[in-house]
Design a protein around this motif. Structure first.
Motif, PDB file in Angstrom:
ATOM      1  N   GLU A   2      41.055 139.122  13.510  1.00 19.48           N
ATOM      2  CA  GLU A   2      41.138 140.230  12.565  1.00 19.48           C
ATOM      3  C   GLU A   2      41.026 139.689  11.146  1.00 19.48           C
ATOM      4  O   GLU A   2      41.657 140.173  10.213  1.00 19.48           O
ATOM      5  CB  GLU A   2      42.444 140.993  12.765  1.00 19.48           C
ATOM      6  N   GLY A   3      40.195 138.650  11.001  1.00 15.69           N
ATOM      7  CA  GLY A   3      40.074 137.960   9.716  1.00 15.69           C
ATOM      8  C   GLY A   3      39.357 138.752   8.639  1.00 15.69           C
ATOM      9  O   GLY A   3      39.429 138.409   7.459  1.00 15.69           O
ATOM     10  N   CYS A   4      38.634 139.786   9.023  1.00 18.25           N
ATOM     11  CA  CYS A   4      38.050 140.734   8.069  1.00 18.25           C
ATOM     12  C   CYS A   4      38.056 142.103   8.736  1.00 18.25           C
ATOM     13  O   CYS A   4      38.425 142.236   9.906  1.00 18.25           O
ATOM     14  CB  CYS A   4      36.635 140.321   7.644  1.00 18.25           C
ATOM     15  N   ASP A   5      37.620 143.120   8.042  1.00 13.41           N
ATOM     16  CA  ASP A   5      37.733 144.487   8.568  1.00 13.41           C
ATOM     17  C   ASP A   5      36.660 144.859   9.587  1.00 13.41           C
ATOM     18  O   ASP A   5      36.732 145.944  10.174  1.00 13.41           O
ATOM     19  CB  ASP A   5      37.694 145.495   7.416  1.00 13.41           C
ATOM     20  N   LEU A   6      35.669 144.010   9.801  1.00 14.89           N
ATOM     21  CA  LEU A   6      34.587 144.376  10.723  1.00 14.89           C
ATOM     22  C   LEU A   6      35.083 144.602  12.150  1.00 14.89           C
ATOM     23  O   LEU A   6      34.475 145.372  12.899  1.00 14.89           O
ATOM     24  CB  LEU A   6      33.494 143.300  10.721  1.00 14.89           C
ATOM     25  N   TYR A   7      36.170 143.958  12.532  1.00 12.75           N
ATOM     26  CA  TYR A   7      36.677 144.107  13.900  1.00 12.75           C
ATOM     27  C   TYR A   7      37.094 145.552  14.198  1.00 12.75           C
ATOM     28  O   TYR A   7      37.130 145.966  15.369  1.00 12.75           O
ATOM     29  CB  TYR A   7      37.865 143.159  14.137  1.00 12.75           C
ATOM     30  N   ARG A   8      37.397 146.328  13.165  1.00 12.06           N
ATOM     31  CA  ARG A   8      37.930 147.674  13.374  1.00 12.06           C
ATOM     32  C   ARG A   8      36.920 148.606  14.050  1.00 12.06           C
ATOM     33  O   ARG A   8      37.302 149.457  14.851  1.00 12.06           O
ATOM     34  CB  ARG A   8      38.368 148.284  12.034  1.00 12.06           C
ATOM     35  N   ASN A   9      35.640 148.453  13.731  1.00  8.85           N
ATOM     36  CA  ASN A   9      34.627 149.362  14.260  1.00  8.85           C
ATOM     37  C   ASN A   9      33.716 148.719  15.302  1.00  8.85           C
ATOM     38  O   ASN A   9      33.045 149.434  16.053  1.00  8.85           O
ATOM     39  CB  ASN A   9      33.777 149.924  13.117  1.00  8.85           C
ATOM     40  N   ALA A  10      33.663 147.406  15.344  1.00  9.10           N
ATOM     41  CA  ALA A  10      32.822 146.733  16.322  1.00  9.10           C
ATOM     42  C   ALA A  10      33.416 146.885  17.725  1.00  9.10           C
ATOM     43  O   ALA A  10      34.630 147.058  17.888  1.00  9.10           O
ATOM     44  CB  ALA A  10      32.694 145.247  15.974  1.00  9.10           C
ATOM     45  N   THR A  11      32.559 146.826  18.726  1.00 10.40           N
ATOM     46  CA  THR A  11      33.027 146.934  20.109  1.00 10.40           C
ATOM     47  C   THR A  11      33.809 145.708  20.528  1.00 10.40           C
ATOM     48  O   THR A  11      34.816 145.800  21.226  1.00 10.40           O
ATOM     49  CB  THR A  11      31.830 147.123  21.057  1.00 10.40           C
ATOM     50  N   ARG A  12      33.332 144.543  20.098  1.00  8.91           N
ATOM     51  CA  ARG A  12      33.934 143.278  20.536  1.00  8.91           C
ATOM     52  C   ARG A  12      33.484 142.159  19.594  1.00  8.91           C
ATOM     53  O   ARG A  12      32.535 142.315  18.828  1.00  8.91           O
ATOM     54  CB  ARG A  12      33.492 142.954  21.963  1.00  8.91           C
TER      55      ARG A  12
END
Length: 205
Positions: A30-40
């Motif tokens: 969770e080092g940046c916000d991209l994990y929030r919307n990406a599938t994996r």
């Protein structure tokens, strides 16, 4: 692992650096916000002792859905180029500078969005760890985002493509991302240049 929220991916790195441990740890990054919307998280794949490491920008739509790098249309261009350049896929480790898909929703479609400098920097510890474990002889840098991550902000792919550049104990060769071949007005010309750069990389190893 101590997580303080300030170090991007660095705080999610495992204590043991091997590819399996890195892949498992990256799945929870969770080092940046991209994990929030990406599938994996789409981590790198390939043999531990690959002579070639190929670094792209980020996962695309198909990569995000399937969980593997370079499985979409650009991956097919890359596969063709590797074969014609005489680079065995079994001797290649494939990864991206950014491990999550950055996109803008447009109806039912997800439109690719270039990662920000902050997102590239946040994800860089994963790429550093992959380089440290795989120890490739040649790093093929695919496109401007990968070049920004590995070769610095001032490096221009268009000016130095196909040229050997020192990168730690390896040698880097930059070229366009295979997706740029698909977008080019003259695909044959773009592919010929892309192939020439891969052939330059093949001659080094």
């Amino acid at each position: 692992m101590v997580k303080d929220g300030n170090n991007g991916a660095a705080e999610f790195l495992p204590d043991r650096l091997d590819l399996n441990a890195l892949r498992d740890a990256a799945a929870g990054c969770e080092g940046c916000d991209l994990y929030r919307n990406a599938t994996r998280t789409v981590f790198g794949e390939g043999p531990k002792q690959a002579r070639f490491m190929l670094v792209g920008e980020q996962p695309g739509d198909q990569e995000d859905r399937q969980g593997h790098p370079f499985v979409g249309p650009a991956g097919r261009v890359l596969d063709r180029g590797l074969q014609e350049a005489g680079i065995e896929r079994d001797d290649v480790y494939l990864t991206n500078a950014v491990k999550h898909f950055s996109f803008t929703p447009r109806g039912k479609r997800r439109i690719h969005q270039k990662p920000t400098a902050a997102e590239i920097d946040a994800c860089h510890p994963w790429l550093d760890a992959e380089l440290a474990v795989v120890k490739p002889e040649v790093v093929v840098v695919l496109g401007a985002t990968a070049a920004r991550s590995l070769l610095g902000r001032s490096f221009r792919v268009t000016q130095h493509r196909g040229e050997p550049v020192p990168l730690g104990e390896a040698v880097a060769v930059a070229t366009i991302h295979p997706s740029a071949v698909l977008r080019a007005p003259d695909r044959d010309e773009a592919y010929a240049g892309f192939l020439a750069d891969l052939q330059a990389a093949a001659r080094i190893a």
